[in-house]
Design a protein around this motif. Sequence first.
Motif, mmCIF file in Angstrom:
data_model
loop_
_atom_site.group_PDB
_atom_site.id
_atom_site.type_symbol
_atom_site.label_atom_id
_atom_site.label_comp_id
_atom_site.label_asym_id
_atom_site.label_seq_id
_atom_site.Cartn_x
_atom_site.Cartn_y
_atom_site.Cartn_z
ATOM 1 N N SER A 468 0.805 -1.223 0.000
ATOM 2 C CA SER A 468 0.000 0.000 0.000
ATOM 3 C C SER A 468 0.837 1.272 0.000
ATOM 4 O O SER A 468 0.299 2.358 -0.233
ATOM 5 C CB SER A 468 -0.924 0.026 1.230
ATOM 6 N N ILE A 469 2.130 1.161 0.282
ATOM 7 C CA ILE A 469 2.977 2.356 0.379
ATOM 8 C C ILE A 469 2.893 3.232 -0.869
ATOM 9 O O ILE A 469 2.790 4.468 -0.765
ATOM 10 C CB ILE A 469 4.435 1.956 0.689
ATOM 11 N N PRO A 470 2.915 2.657 -2.090
ATOM 12 C CA PRO A 470 2.808 3.523 -3.276
ATOM 13 C C PRO A 470 1.521 4.338 -3.327
ATOM 14 O O PRO A 470 1.488 5.416 -3.947
ATOM 15 C CB PRO A 470 2.863 2.529 -4.446
ATOM 16 N N LEU A 471 0.450 3.875 -2.668
ATOM 17 C CA LEU A 471 -0.796 4.633 -2.653
ATOM 18 C C LEU A 471 -0.629 5.957 -1.918
ATOM 19 O O LEU A 471 -1.316 6.940 -2.215
ATOM 20 C CB LEU A 471 -1.914 3.823 -1.975
ATOM 21 N N LEU A 472 0.286 5.992 -0.950
ATOM 22 C CA LEU A 472 0.450 7.183 -0.122
ATOM 23 C C LEU A 472 1.074 8.345 -0.897
ATOM 24 O O LEU A 472 0.940 9.501 -0.490
ATOM 25 C CB LEU A 472 1.312 6.857 1.106
ATOM 26 N N TRP A 473 1.744 8.049 -1.993
ATOM 27 C CA TRP A 473 2.394 9.111 -2.772
ATOM 28 C C TRP A 473 1.364 10.055 -3.381
ATOM 29 O O TRP A 473 1.689 11.207 -3.696
ATOM 30 C CB TRP A 473 3.245 8.499 -3.874
ATOM 31 N N ASP A 474 0.147 9.579 -3.564
ATOM 32 C CA ASP A 474 -0.879 10.385 -4.231
ATOM 33 C C ASP A 474 -1.934 10.940 -3.275
ATOM 34 O O ASP A 474 -2.944 11.490 -3.723
ATOM 35 C CB ASP A 474 -1.582 9.545 -5.303
ATOM 36 N N VAL A 475 -1.726 10.790 -1.955
ATOM 37 C CA VAL A 475 -2.776 11.216 -1.012
ATOM 38 C C VAL A 475 -2.215 12.147 0.063
ATOM 39 O O VAL A 475 -2.645 12.123 1.206
ATOM 40 C CB VAL A 475 -3.454 9.993 -0.348
ATOM 41 N N VAL A 476 -1.278 12.994 -0.330
ATOM 42 C CA VAL A 476 -0.673 13.893 0.656
ATOM 43 C C VAL A 476 -1.693 14.900 1.168
ATOM 44 O O VAL A 476 -1.842 15.112 2.375
ATOM 45 C CB VAL A 476 0.543 14.619 0.047
ATOM 46 N N VAL A 477 -2.428 15.551 0.286
ATOM 47 C CA VAL A 477 -3.407 16.567 0.687
ATOM 48 C C VAL A 477 -4.789 15.964 0.809
ATOM 49 O O VAL A 477 -5.424 16.052 1.862
ATOM 50 C CB VAL A 477 -3.418 17.730 -0.323
ATOM 51 N N LEU A 478 -5.294 15.367 -0.259
ATOM 52 C CA LEU A 478 -6.608 14.731 -0.244
ATOM 53 C C LEU A 478 -6.455 13.238 -0.486
ATOM 54 O O LEU A 478 -5.632 12.806 -1.287
ATOM 55 C CB LEU A 478 -7.524 15.323 -1.315
ATOM 56 N N GLY A 479 -7.273 12.467 0.223
ATOM 57 C CA GLY A 479 -7.253 11.028 0.027
ATOM 58 C C GLY A 479 -8.111 10.621 -1.154
ATOM 59 O O GLY A 479 -8.678 11.448 -1.874
ATOM 60 N N ARG A 480 -8.229 9.328 -1.332
ATOM 61 C CA ARG A 480 -9.014 8.773 -2.429
ATOM 62 C C ARG A 480 -10.508 8.762 -2.138
ATOM 63 O O ARG A 480 -11.322 8.522 -3.033
ATOM 64 C CB ARG A 480 -8.548 7.349 -2.719
ATOM 65 N N GLY A 481 -10.877 9.017 -0.897
ATOM 66 C CA GLY A 481 -12.280 8.988 -0.517
ATOM 67 C C GLY A 481 -12.592 7.763 0.326
ATOM 68 O O GLY A 481 -11.966 6.706 0.178
ATOM 69 N N ILE A 482 -13.550 7.910 1.208
ATOM 70 C CA ILE A 482 -13.934 6.801 2.085
ATOM 71 C C ILE A 482 -14.450 5.631 1.249
ATOM 72 O O ILE A 482 -15.199 5.800 0.303
ATOM 73 C CB ILE A 482 -15.010 7.268 3.080
ATOM 74 N N GLY A 483 -14.042 4.426 1.637
ATOM 75 C CA GLY A 483 -14.536 3.229 0.985
ATOM 76 C C GLY A 483 -13.847 2.859 -0.306
ATOM 77 O O GLY A 483 -14.273 1.930 -0.992
ATOM 78 N N THR A 484 -12.770 3.544 -0.659
ATOM 79 C CA THR A 484 -12.139 3.294 -1.965
ATOM 80 C C THR A 484 -10.876 2.439 -1.882
ATOM 81 O O THR A 484 -10.288 2.131 -2.912
ATOM 82 C CB THR A 484 -11.778 4.626 -2.649
ATOM 83 N N PHE A 485 -10.452 2.079 -0.691
ATOM 84 C CA PHE A 485 -9.177 1.371 -0.544
ATOM 85 C C PHE A 485 -9.060 0.149 -1.455
ATOM 86 O O PHE A 485 -8.058 0.003 -2.178
ATOM 87 C CB PHE A 485 -8.949 0.961 0.915
ATOM 88 N N PRO A 486 -10.049 -0.764 -1.463
ATOM 89 C CA PRO A 486 -9.869 -1.959 -2.311
ATOM 90 C C PRO A 486 -9.835 -1.666 -3.800
ATOM 91 O O PRO A 486 -9.300 -2.460 -4.578
ATOM 92 C CB PRO A 486 -11.089 -2.827 -1.952
ATOM 93 N N PHE A 487 -10.375 -0.512 -4.210
ATOM 94 C CA PHE A 487 -10.403 -0.187 -5.639
ATOM 95 C C PHE A 487 -9.055 0.326 -6.133
ATOM 96 O O PHE A 487 -8.767 0.277 -7.339
ATOM 97 C CB PHE A 487 -11.484 0.856 -5.930
ATOM 98 N N TYR A 488 -8.224 0.838 -5.223
ATOM 99 C CA TYR A 488 -6.912 1.358 -5.600
ATOM 100 C C TYR A 488 -5.763 0.421 -5.196
ATOM 101 O O TYR A 488 -4.660 0.535 -5.720
ATOM 102 C CB TYR A 488 -6.683 2.734 -4.968
ATOM 103 N N TYR A 489 -6.047 -0.462 -4.268
ATOM 104 C CA TYR A 489 -5.011 -1.394 -3.833
ATOM 105 C C TYR A 489 -4.620 -2.302 -5.013
ATOM 106 O O TYR A 489 -5.486 -2.735 -5.773
ATOM 107 C CB TYR A 489 -5.524 -2.249 -2.671
ATOM 108 N N PRO A 490 -3.328 -2.601 -5.185
ATOM 109 C CA PRO A 490 -2.903 -3.462 -6.309
ATOM 110 C C PRO A 490 -3.333 -4.916 -6.094
ATOM 111 O O PRO A 490 -2.549 -5.752 -5.637
ATOM 112 C CB PRO A 490 -1.378 -3.305 -6.304
ATOM 113 N N GLN A 491 -4.576 -5.202 -6.431
ATOM 114 C CA GLN A 491 -5.103 -6.553 -6.284
ATOM 115 C C GLN A 491 -4.437 -7.502 -7.283
ATOM 116 O O GLN A 491 -3.840 -7.070 -8.270
ATOM 117 C CB GLN A 491 -6.620 -6.547 -6.522
ATOM 118 N N SER A 492 -4.586 -8.786 -7.023
ATOM 119 C CA SER A 492 -4.185 -9.844 -7.969
ATOM 120 C C SER A 492 -2.690 -9.897 -8.234
ATOM 121 O O SER A 492 -2.269 -10.276 -9.326
ATOM 122 C CB SER A 492 -4.944 -9.686 -9.296
#
Length: 597
Positions: A468-492
Amino acid sequence: MKFINNYKKTLAWILTAFMVVYPFLMYLHVARPEGMELIYFAKKSKFTVDLFYYNKEVVLFVFALFLLAAMGLGFLAYWILADKLPENLWKGRKLWAALGLYFLLNVLSCIFSQYREYGFMGLSIDYEGLAAIFGYMVLFIGGFFLFAGKWGEKLLIWSIRLLSLLLTIGAVAELVWGPAFNIESVQKVLTPERYQHLLENIYLDYNGSVALTFGNPGFFGGFCALLFGVMTASALTEKSTGARILDGILAGGLFFDVFVSDSSGAFYASVITLLVEGILLFSKKIWKNCLQAAIIMTVCVLILLIAPGSFTQGENLLGNVKESVVNSQYEKTSEVFTVEKIQLNQGILSVEGKQRDFQVEVLKDAADLTIEDFRFSDEENTEIPLEATLEGARLSGEYEKISLSVVGRVLSLDFGYQDPVEFYVQDGLLYYVDFNGSLLSRIPQPVITGFEQFYSLFTGRGYIWISSIPLLWDVVVLGRGIGTFPFYYPQSEVAGMLNVHGSADYCIEQAHSWYLQTAVSSGLISLFCMLYIFAWCFFKGAGRLIKKETPSGNLEYLLLFGLLAYEIAGLVNNSCVAATAFFWLILGYTGGKLLKG
């Protein structure tokens, strides 16, 4: 001002009664998901069922609206009658600024989210959306303003005692009779008539762990750790012998609850908090109290561990204590062909193993393929012979651990892990079949490498956190929104999933860390605001506690340890609407009391 004081006490009583009842609310809720939820979470029936979170969030939101309106009327009445606002309203501006910015960033992240439809209620897997966070903020304000004075301390501590007792009674009952919802009469009461035909497909099973109405043993354990920190501190510091004995018994009961939840995170949080209590209370000359509390807690835990164990199919719960503190994760056997990397390149499968590599390519395209329609070659591009088995075939030589079968267009490769990996043939090319049945022409690869030895940390959470660390590079000011974690996590990411969980056929639904969850949802600044509030309360309170001769009679110092335990458990557990509401209430009380000095 007597009217205002009575009005405030009435609201405090209502809030306390609500928080004692709230964790035990449950009612069946059925939803037909749409959009990404339909892809990620809906089963073949195309609906999701929730027993613990949806209605809790709705009730919390409605109650928060009522409480906010009632407190607003109280402030207005005080202003009119006293011709001024309450003195402590403007204290702690930094604390209020951090709280306000935290909530604002949650709102903005949801507004600008690509999946804003999940912002208000959250995902169907947890139902902790803006509605729940709004409720937390109102409870913080309520705790801050409504419990001033000794009567407020007594009200809060007795509510914690009552909750502790109810949780332990419930844990023993669940050990003996199983989850309450599995009882037919209870099911019918808690299920709308139009959904009762679904009950034959609903059976709660936590593999011997206790969860009560928290929906997850980890959330139940975290909540018990929260109360355990408070009850232990009270058992160590109360002046009254009777109160010390009572709180020692309740603390022992809560430690038992942590054990039977089998939550290692809650256990570690409880133990660390106990050590911190010992360090901060070291100079308070309460060794007699410590010895007394330790004996009472130990006896209580042993009685509770042995007694329920004699009723649960002959199991000895003392034998399960070790399992509650040891991280059990997937263990590879010697029969596994260890996969280090797996990728598709223009329809050809490449597998890098720990000892050997190989490739798979399709020789022809047809609706009904056979094993002979695939070519398996080693690192030197030499074809690997196949050996027939009862189920299909397996590779020979150094690849003999790998078995395979073909049904229609689907090639199934079994490397010896818990589940095989499936590929679909289309236009003569191989496509990976991911957890939701989608066909992928490329398999996601880890962005960060070199930390594979930490993947198994906390039953595979290390893998999730590192990925999940790479996700943090894009959420310094605003996050992806509540409930979106599984949609951005590198699944599979197949290789990592196989080695950590024994199967790639999983969706990583949650961050399994309150702090990572917050960062991805509402941004790093939002996380820093939340951590600032936590740190301010703890260090402010700990600093004063060290200077005081005795913490007895000062509830805010006792609550510090409960808050600390829940914050530590949050390292490995998500925030949960069933448990976090009470945390924010006592956090608000603690912050308000510390500001008053």
